[in-house]
Enzyme design. Structure first.
Site, PDB file in Angstrom:
ATOM      1  N   HIS A   1       0.811  -1.220   0.000  1.00 40.90           N
ATOM      2  CA  HIS A   1       0.000   0.000   0.000  1.00 40.90           C
ATOM      3  C   HIS A   1       0.842   1.267   0.000  1.00 40.90           C
ATOM      4  O   HIS A   1       0.307   2.363  -0.203  1.00 40.90           O
ATOM      5  CB  HIS A   1      -0.946   0.019   1.205  1.00 40.90           C
ATOM      6  CG  HIS A   1      -0.236   0.241   2.501  1.00 40.90           C
ATOM      7  ND1 HIS A   1       0.567  -0.711   3.081  1.00 40.90           N
ATOM      8  CD2 HIS A   1      -0.200   1.329   3.308  1.00 40.90           C
ATOM      9  CE1 HIS A   1       1.064  -0.220   4.199  1.00 40.90           C
ATOM     10  NE2 HIS A   1       0.621   1.018   4.359  1.00 40.90           N
TER      11      HIS A   1
ATOM     12  N   HIS B   1       1.767   6.844  -0.349  1.00 35.97           N
ATOM     13  CA  HIS B   1       0.843   5.956   0.365  1.00 35.97           C
ATOM     14  C   HIS B   1      -0.476   5.904  -0.411  1.00 35.97           C
ATOM     15  O   HIS B   1      -1.148   6.918  -0.571  1.00 35.97           O
ATOM     16  CB  HIS B   1       0.608   6.507   1.770  1.00 35.97           C
ATOM     17  CG  HIS B   1      -0.115   5.599   2.681  1.00 35.97           C
ATOM     18  ND1 HIS B   1      -1.475   5.385   2.589  1.00 35.97           N
ATOM     19  CD2 HIS B   1       0.329   4.836   3.705  1.00 35.97           C
ATOM     20  CE1 HIS B   1      -1.844   4.541   3.537  1.00 35.97           C
ATOM     21  NE2 HIS B   1      -0.768   4.186   4.226  1.00 35.97           N
TER      22      HIS B   1
END
Length: 179
Positions: free
Chosen positions: A85, A101
């Site tokens: 992620h 992110h």
């Protein structure tokens, strides 16, 4: 991306984050390109307090229109989370450290709908694909897909500027950093 050494006269035109400290390289500007096409928003508009309050560093959010994250500069993958992620990068020029992110709380997906295209320690070129994600599936699972782009070593770069909000294509200038 090859704007290093550019004179800083236009510095006052940009929104600034960071300390009012003495700069060690006042004439150098290190740029971070937009890693994903979309709508660039202030951190305060990211629906997560960790990002919104800048706890992980100054930067921006991007509401993505595409599903691929590109390297924003030439550098090295300094961190790649097992859950895919997020990715950390360090630039070859100046040592800017950036955390990219994908999504809010997407760590909870344990890597579902996210594909890493690089490995930790790998050298990358500006524009090289780093991560792929399935925006529709992430959203269908109940997660926000806003991509946070943060400068994580602000202690070395006390001046961080956002080079405009709104629609940006990948690899357009996004942030400018000074030491």
């Amino acid at each position: 991306m090859k704007e290093e050494g550019k004179k800083a006269e236009k510095w006052d035109e940009w929104e600034e984050f960071g300390a009012e400290s003495e700069l060690s390289e006042p004439e150098r500007i290190y740029r971070v390109a937009c890693p994903v096409e979309g709508d660039v928003i202030p951190l305060t508009e990211i629906p997560d307090v960790t990002f919104a309050y800048g706890m992980l560093g100054p930067g921006v959010g991007i509401r993505p229109e595409k599903e691929i994250v590109l390297a924003p500069f030439d550098g090295e993958v300094s961190a790649l989370f097992e859950t895919r992620h997020a990715v950390g990068l360090t630039s070859d020029e100046g040592g800017v450290e950036v955390l990219i992110h994908v999504g809010i709380n997407t760590v909870e997906l344990n890597g579902a709908f996210l594909t890493a295209l690089v490995k930790a320690g790998e050298k990358v070129k500006a524009g090289q694909p780093l991560l792929k994600f399935d925006r529709a599936k992430i959203e269908a699972a109940g997660y926000n897909t806003t991509v946070a782009v943060l400068v994580s070593n602000v202690y070395l770069f006390p001046r961080i500027r956002v080079l405009g909000y709104g629609k940006k294509k990948e690899m357009e200038d996004l942030l400018a950093c000074r030491k």
